[in-house]
Design an enzyme around this catalytic site. Structure first.
Site, PDB file in Angstrom:
ATOM      1  N   ARG A  38       0.728  -1.031   0.056  1.00  0.00           N
ATOM      2  CA  ARG A  38       0.271  -0.145   0.109  1.00  0.00           C
ATOM      3  C   ARG A  38       0.716   1.260   0.063  1.00  0.00           C
ATOM      4  O   ARG A  38       0.659   2.570  -0.570  1.00  0.00           O
ATOM      5  CB  ARG A  38      -0.988   0.084   1.422  1.00  0.00           C
ATOM      6  CG  ARG A  38      -2.472  -1.112   1.140  1.00  0.00           C
ATOM      7  CD  ARG A  38      -2.698  -1.247   2.648  1.00  0.00           C
ATOM      8  NE  ARG A  38      -3.295  -2.041   2.837  1.00  0.00           N
ATOM      9  CZ  ARG A  38      -4.147  -2.165   3.822  1.00  0.00           C
ATOM     10  NH1 ARG A  38      -4.545  -1.677   4.135  1.00  0.00           N
ATOM     11  NH2 ARG A  38      -5.268  -3.959   3.735  1.00  0.00           N
ATOM     12  N   GLU A  61     -10.615  -2.281  -5.299  1.00  0.00           N
ATOM     13  CA  GLU A  61     -11.480  -1.006  -4.496  1.00  0.00           C
ATOM     14  C   GLU A  61     -10.751  -0.036  -4.497  1.00  0.00           C
ATOM     15  O   GLU A  61      -9.117   0.460  -3.993  1.00  0.00           O
ATOM     16  CB  GLU A  61     -11.556  -1.186  -2.985  1.00  0.00           C
ATOM     17  CG  GLU A  61     -12.511  -0.613  -1.442  1.00  0.00           C
ATOM     18  CD  GLU A  61     -12.281  -1.059  -0.142  1.00  0.00           C
ATOM     19  OE1 GLU A  61     -11.515  -1.782  -0.020  1.00  0.00           O
ATOM     20  OE2 GLU A  61     -13.527  -0.772   0.053  1.00  0.00           O
TER      21      GLU A  61
END
Lengths: 142, 487
Positions: B100, B171
């Site tokens: 991330r 997402e």
């Protein structure tokens, strides 16, 4: 004597900010000088902040499970930086998955942490330990 | 180049793309023509976008867990377990936290150490490191559609890899994967980077492949007033639509008061439709996702099942197209596969019992829908004003000015002047509105609701209520009443 300083932050690539903000609020209210380096903080940031502010405690949070990798070698880095004997606390969800906490605690004690907290520890527990480790803080307007 | 809510031209997209694919060696494996051919072979029942369309037409609520581990074989075993033993309708791949932050060398350490230790030392699946080859292995091993769920401010390479691997949903968004997930990434940067992710989906759309996109609804997951998350979802929907996304799932995280939660989902769906239509995107198909309680959980597994069941019931009664499932291990961190499957089974049982039932309209529900929409409109109108008619520029300005303000966010680009607290029925209200440009009516309504609680609890309305509310569910109640008061 002035107020004791605590360096507070969330280690590694972790961005959980809620507990961090609550700890900041509660420790400050309890009379400590809180230096909050916030989320996504590498070991170096904790150590630099501790040197700059002559902190008594570094309080490491990790909520996302990578704590084991992120905390490795932190005690040695503190020693090298001249922070010998600084108290190191760690707490949160510090490993991946549901593991036996006593085992996890031993792992982190071996790494050189002084206090290791399981998930769901209240702020009061940490405050009690701080008083034990540092003596009473000057409480303002308590 | 000035930031604008404008579809990237093919030239702009492909020139950015060249650079994006160099971020990690696996980027070189992504071949767009090969990806198009691969995606065209995805059967309808394994396409996220199509399965959501069908569910909405049939009035069903689908159940989806979160799950991800470091190694490919173990990750496949986990997902298979969740579809076979849990009964999951849709599958995730939760991406680890190093990915991330685009810290791929650290992912590699995590992968190596996980192999040595025989357990996952990463909190998710490092999809970029595993590359198209690894991600296709995952796609091919399972029966259901698969989506990447993460929290990545710059997800461009990740998006390239997952879509090329048959993962038909992604997402995230320029706001929702920045403000709750980063400390010092500018809003302008994440909006641009997510325009790229959306444009990639737009590109596949032009090739006749429909992919789903899902703005992350719950944000910080901590007492986020519905109008804040709805505003963010609508903005991200508008930005995605402009880049060519046609299948969007807007989301909301359970706050806990049943009426407010149902009102939030209804307001979200209606207002997203309204704004997309008004600004020229009537072709976009909208579905909704309801996230079970995202805040602190009770450690007692029996109590955790209570929280999960109420979340499932609310999703069903609200008519959400899908529900994101929590597990009985939530208080302790990442769940075992068994605990994860238990959460899904609990959820599906609850959904089945309520199948076909919807919360009927009532004066209370109508009032909540009306107030959420009015609050949302105040923010969106202001975004458009400060952006001089442009939603992308307006979003950057709005965060700078605190027009939109997310509680407990780590980002320094968020004002942090707004503070929420529960009212006497447990609905989340605005304790301090900061710089959010609400009308006096709205400010008065929120104040009145909180005064009611203060009166009942015989205390001042302060930040202490907020702190008490944050810990309340973990301790067994929705509202953080003063200690000793167990009414």
């Amino acid at each position: 004597m002035g107020k004791k300083t605590i360096v507070l932050g969330v280690i590694g690539a972790d961005c959980h900010a809620v507990g961090n903000k609550i700890l900041d609020y509660s420790l400050t209210a309890a009379g400590y000088d809180v230096v909050n380096i916030g989320v996504l903080s590498p070991q170096e940031d904790f150590i630099n902040a501790a040197i700059e502010t002559d902190a008594a405690v570094i309080m490491v949070s990790s909520l996302y499970g990578h704590g084991e990798i992120d905390c490795r070698g932190m005690r040695e880095k503190c020693d090298e930086a001249g922070l010998k004997g600084i108290k190191l606390y760690v707490g949160g969800n510090i490993v991946v998955g549901k593991q036996d906490f006593q085992e996890v605690k031993q792992r982190f004690l071996k790494m050189g942490f002084d206090r290791v907290y399981p998930p769901g520890t209240t702020v009061e527990t940490a405050l009690k330990d701080l008083r034990e480790d540092l003596g009473f803080a000057e409480v303002i307007g308590a | 180049m000035e930031l604008k809510n404008k579809k990237l031209t093919e030239d702009e997209f492909f020139s950015l793309r060249k650079e994006v694919l160099t971020h990690w060696p696996t980027g070189q494996e992504v071949d767009l023509q090969d990806a198009v051919d691969y995606l065209k072979k995805v059967p309808a029942e394994k396409n996220f976008a199509l399965k959501l369309r069908k569910a909405k037409e049939e009035g069903l609520t689908l159940a989806q867990p979160r799950a991800g581990v470091a190694l490919i074989e173990e990750h496949i075993a986990l997902l298979k377990y969740l579809e076979d033993e849990g009964g999951a309708d849709l599958l995730p791949s939760t991406i680890d936290s190093y990915t991330r932050q685009n810290r791929y060398p650290e992912c590699q350490i995590g992968i190596d150490e996980s192999m040595k230790a025989g357990r996952s030392l990463l909190n998710g699946f490092p999809a970029v490191n595993h590359g198209v080859k690894g991600c296709r292995q995952v796609y091919e091993a399972i029966r259901n559609p698969i989506q990447a769920r993460h929290g990545t401010p710059d997800a461009r390479l990740l998006s390239e890899i997952i879509h090329a691997s048959g993962w038909t949903s992604n997402e995230g968004g320029g706001i929702s994967y920045n403000i709750p997930y980063a400390k010092s990434v500018s809003m302008e940067k994440t909006i641009r980077d997510w325009q790229y992710c959306d444009r990639l989906v737009g590109f596949y759309n032009e090739q006749g492949i429909e992919l789903n996109r899902e703005p992350f609804g719950p944000l910080t997951g901590t007492l986020v007033p519905p109008s804040i998350s709805n505003t963010v979802a609508i903005l991200e929907a508008l930005l995605a639509a402009e880049q060519g996304v046609t299948n969007l799932t807007v989301g909301y995280g359970q706050c806990g008061n049943l009426i407010q939660d149902i009102a939030a989902i209804r307001a979200l769906e209606e207002q997203t439709r309204e704004y997309l239509d008004h600004f020229g995107y009537p072709q976009v198909f909208i579905t909704t996702v309801f996230h079970q309680w995202m805040g602190g959980f009770p450690a007692d597994e029996a109590k955790a099942f209570g929280v999960i069941s109420v979340g499932a019931a609310t999703a069903a009664l609200a008519g959400a197209t899908k529900v994101i499932v929590k597990t009985p291990h939530e208080a302790l961190g990442i769940p075992t596969k068994e605990a994860n499957a238990q959460g899904i089974r609990d959820t599906i049982m609850t959904l089945n019992l309520l199948k076909g039932q919807r919360m009927p309209m009532s004066p209370e529900l109508a009032k909540e829908i009306q107030i959420i929409k009015a609050e949302t409109r105040c923010m969106l109108q202001s975004v458009l004003e400060v952006g001089k008619g442009d939603f992308a520029r307006g979003t950057v300005e709005a965060f700078k000015l605190g027009i939109i303000d997310v509680p407990f966010a780590p980002s320094k680009y968020n004002a942090g002047k707004m503070m929420p607290a529960r009212d006497n029925q447990g609905a989340v209200r605005y304790l301090m509105t900061g710089n959010i440009p609400f009308t006096q009516d709205i400010i008065d309504f929120n104040k009145e609701k909180l005064m009611e609680r203060g009166k009942f609890e015989n205390r001042e309305v302060t930040f202490q209520m907020t702190v008490d509310d944050i810990f309340a569910v973990g301790k067994g109640n929705l509202i953080g009443r003063p200690e000793g008061d167990k009414k």
